[in-house]
Design an enzyme around this catalytic site. Structure first.
Site: not given
Length: 379
Positions: A42, A44, A133, A137, A153, A203
């Site tokens: 958390h 980035d 997690g 995706s 990611d 989020y």
């Protein structure tokens, strides 16, 4: 939905393509890895440094050009066929499920002036836990586009190298490959099997709270100690531009205790990333494990993104012989945790943590030990 297999068989995959589309001539194969973030959660989107590694769980793609403009998607894990036309304007539709990710990439390509001269047919298979997690995706996006994009990611999935992790500065996109030398230890991924949807989590709320903390620091215009890049809080570009000792001196301007705790996690987590990389370079796995534990505690207490499932996995893992550190990874509120475990203790570790988790949560978790991997590539 078909049962996800932990292994991939190239011949079976091509046979499945042949059965669905007829023949396998002209088919090209690609694969895209999942990732774990060793530490740096958390931050980035707060301009911080993160430390991810691509791992040996993959999404596989078989694709072939068509002679017409039709686009067809099939996935061995999810039932249903999605069909579109290369000439249409792609728009998000909830009923299109994973196809929205693929069409989103095609839409961006079109907006950048790239033509789609023909249609194609695509088949997807995966050994990555969905919504777990570890970036299923993003593996889908990078494998389909086979491009280098995104921040953490997509970046690690596109650029990862075997036997390394990447120290990535999310503010500048500067990065460094760091040899991931773990000796007799292995990372074990622990899946809560609680689906984690960013849209259903808090989020966006966490992002807004971080933005509020930064705005309050900038508005206060407090002086910072000499020696850093910035001499006053009004000049801060992001929260991670602050060192922990600087934050301690100026944090009093953040009056809301919840906002304060969110900012404290971000600043301290960024520092833990730097310490973790230094520990790994020095071969000090014990210190790395301690920093991993501290990361989970901060995500639990200051950032509040864990939940009973992730806390149960991390706490029970940290109590096991042979485990030197465990924490949640990813956005939280479900998904996965990781643990650094001695290779001779992995089986007992999984058995013991599974027993504790099932008894407390009421269903089993998923486990697998993993190694590093190269990024997205053609097969």
């Amino acid at each position: 939905m078909t049962k996800r297999e932990e292994s991939f068989n190239r011949a079976d995959f091509l046979a499945a393509f042949k059965k669905i589309y007829g023949g396998a001539d002209g088919v090209r194969l690609f694969r895209s890895p999942a990732r774990i973030n060793i530490i740096g959660e958390h931050i980035d989107y707060n301009g911080g440094k993160v430390f991810p590694a691509a791992i040996d769980r993959y999404m596989y793609f078989a694709i072939r050009k068509r002679n017409d403009s039709k686009i067809i998607y099939n996935d061995l894990q999810f039932e249903g066929t999605f069909a579109f036309d290369a000439n249409e304007s792609f728009a998000y539709k909830k009923e299109n499920s994973y196809a929205n990710y693929l069409n989103g990439i095609l839409s961006i390509m079109k907006k950048r002036g790239l033509a789609l001269p023909c249609g194609f047919e695509l088949l997807i298979a995966s050994t990555i836990p969905p919504a777990g997690g570890i970036s299923s995706s993003s593996a889908l996006e990078c494998g389909f586009a086979y491009v280098q994009c995104g921040i953490m990611d997509q970046f690690i999935i596109a650029t990862g190298k075997d036997k390394t992790a990447e120290l990535l500065d999310c503010a500048t996109l500067e990065f460094e490959y760091v040899p991931l030398v773990l000796g007799d230890y292995r990372f074990v991924v622990m899946n809560t099997k609680k689906e984690r949807r960013l849209s259903d989590s808090k989020y966006n709320e966490r992002r807004e709270q971080c933005e509020s903390a930064l705005a309050q620091l900038k508005a206060a215009g407090l002086p910072l100690p000499a020696g850093g890049r910035f001499s006053n809080t009004r000049d801060l570009p992001n929260l991670c531009a602050l060192a922990p000792e600087q934050f301690a001196q100026v944090s009093s301007c953040i009056k809301d205790q919840t906002i304060l705790r969110r900012a404290r996690h971000v600043v301290s987590e960024n520092e833990r990333v730097l310490k973790a990389v230094a520990a790994l370079k020095a071969g000090n796995l014990k210190e790395l494990g301690e920093l991993i534990r501290e990361s989970h505690a901060s995500l639990r207490d200051d950032y509040e993104v864990t939940g009973i499932e992730l806390d149960t996995l991390a706490d029970s893992a940290n109590a096991q012989e042979g485990c030197i550190g465990a924490r949640m990874t990813g956005a939280g509120f479900g998904g996965c945790a990781i643990a650094l475990v001695h290779k001779d203790k992995v089986d007992n570790f999984i058995e013991n943590v599974q027993q504790i988790y099932t008894k407390k949560i009421g269903h089993e978790a998923g486990f697998f030990a993993c190694s590093t991997s190269d990024g997205a590539q053609s097969l």
